[in-house]
Design a protein around this motif. Structure first.
Motif: not given
Length: 301
Positions: A231-238
């Motif tokens: 969950l920590v790296r969710d939306r990593v592109e953002d």
């Protein structure tokens, strides 16, 4: 039943480097779908295929004879549908989609809203709802269970990581740090709970029975920090696109750890390991952009 499987599923199975089992399952999918529908008798009416769908299974939106909407999930044996079924049965709808029935590789599930996940919410709200959802899943595993442990699952993934570092020496420092973190973490696990295994915002869908419910577990047993790490790296592109992405990533580790009473250092270690493992695996199957973004995130930690 005539249909075209979602291209996302076809591409994902194509990444399994010529695995004959994956190719065979995809070729037999129409017949397997017919069998799964027949196993439920005449009570299911197919409405449509859920698209874009997942990377490891086919989901049909169906309706039972009494009008109740449901979802029929058909997965290959490699996706361990029997373990998913066991986990869903144990949660019994608490924080997760309700299992309505299972037969081999087919699961009949409560119908949620596949087009509405936590990723549709602003980031801060999505993380808050995700934390509230995942905490419900962390329960004692059932007696006599067959779920693998965190140590077993991560242990199977270390050799491909070493191979990636050998093929590209630029990856060696990150891979070595991730492997060292894992060794320290598995030396002592503070708890043994049932975990989702692949928890992230896109795995939490809107429902009728509850606002948000989890789908698609890859269940195992171990500590909460492992489950929270993805969950920590969710939306990593953002995060990568943001000028303050590195600081935001580190703050997210601390914020999620504190909100769920998880040790910060253990969450940091598992976040590093899981990011490096996912990044090297993405590179190995040709998803270069995804792999590079994930490894850049790992380098911030």
């Amino acid at each position: 039943m005539g249909f075209e499987p979602p291209q996302r599923l076809v591409r994902a199975l194509g990444e399994v480097h010529g695995d004959p089992a994956a190719a065979d399952w995809l070729a037999r999918l129409p017949a397997l779908t017919t069998e799964a529908l027949s196993a439920n008798g005449p009570e299911l009416t197919v409405e449509r295929v859920a698209a874009p769908g997942g990377r490891s299974s086919l989901v049909l939106l169906v309706r039972r004879s009494d009008g109740t909407p449901a979802a029929l999930k058909i997965a290959p044996s490699g996706a361990a549908p029997e373990l998913e079924s066991a986990a869903l049965a144990h949660w019994n709808g608490w924080g997760a989609v309700q299992l309505m029935g299972s037969d081999g590789g087919a699961l009949l599930l409560e119908r949620l809203h596949p087009e509405v996940s936590l990723r549709s919410l602003p980031e801060a709200k999505a993380l808050l709802e995700a934390a509230g959802t995942v905490r419900r899943l962390w329960v004692e595993p059932p007696a006599g269970h067959s779920f693998e442990t965190v140590e077993e699952r991560t242990g199977r993934r270390t050799e491909p990581m070493r191979a990636a570092a050998k093929a590209d020496p630029m990856l060696e420092p990150l891979v070595s740090a991730a492997l060292a973190a894992r060794e320290e973490l598995v030396a002592h696990s503070p708890e043994v709970l049932l975990l989702h295994g692949n928890f992230r915002q896109s795995k939490v869908l809107a429902g009728e029975r509850a606002p948000w419910l989890t789908v698609g577990p890859e269940p195992l047993v171990g500590e909460r920090a492992y489950d929270l790490a993805r969950l920590v790296r969710d939306r990593v592109e953002d995060l990568i696109a943001s000028p303050g992405g590195a600081a935001t990533a580190r703050r997210r580790v601390n914020k999620l750890a504190d909100s769920l009473d998880v040790d910060r250092e253990r969450l940091h270690g598992w976040t590093l390991f899981r990011a490096v493992e996912s990044g090297t695996r993405a590179l190995a199957v040709g998803r270069r952009q995804e792999g590079e973004l994930t490894l850049e995130f790992a380098g911030w930690l």
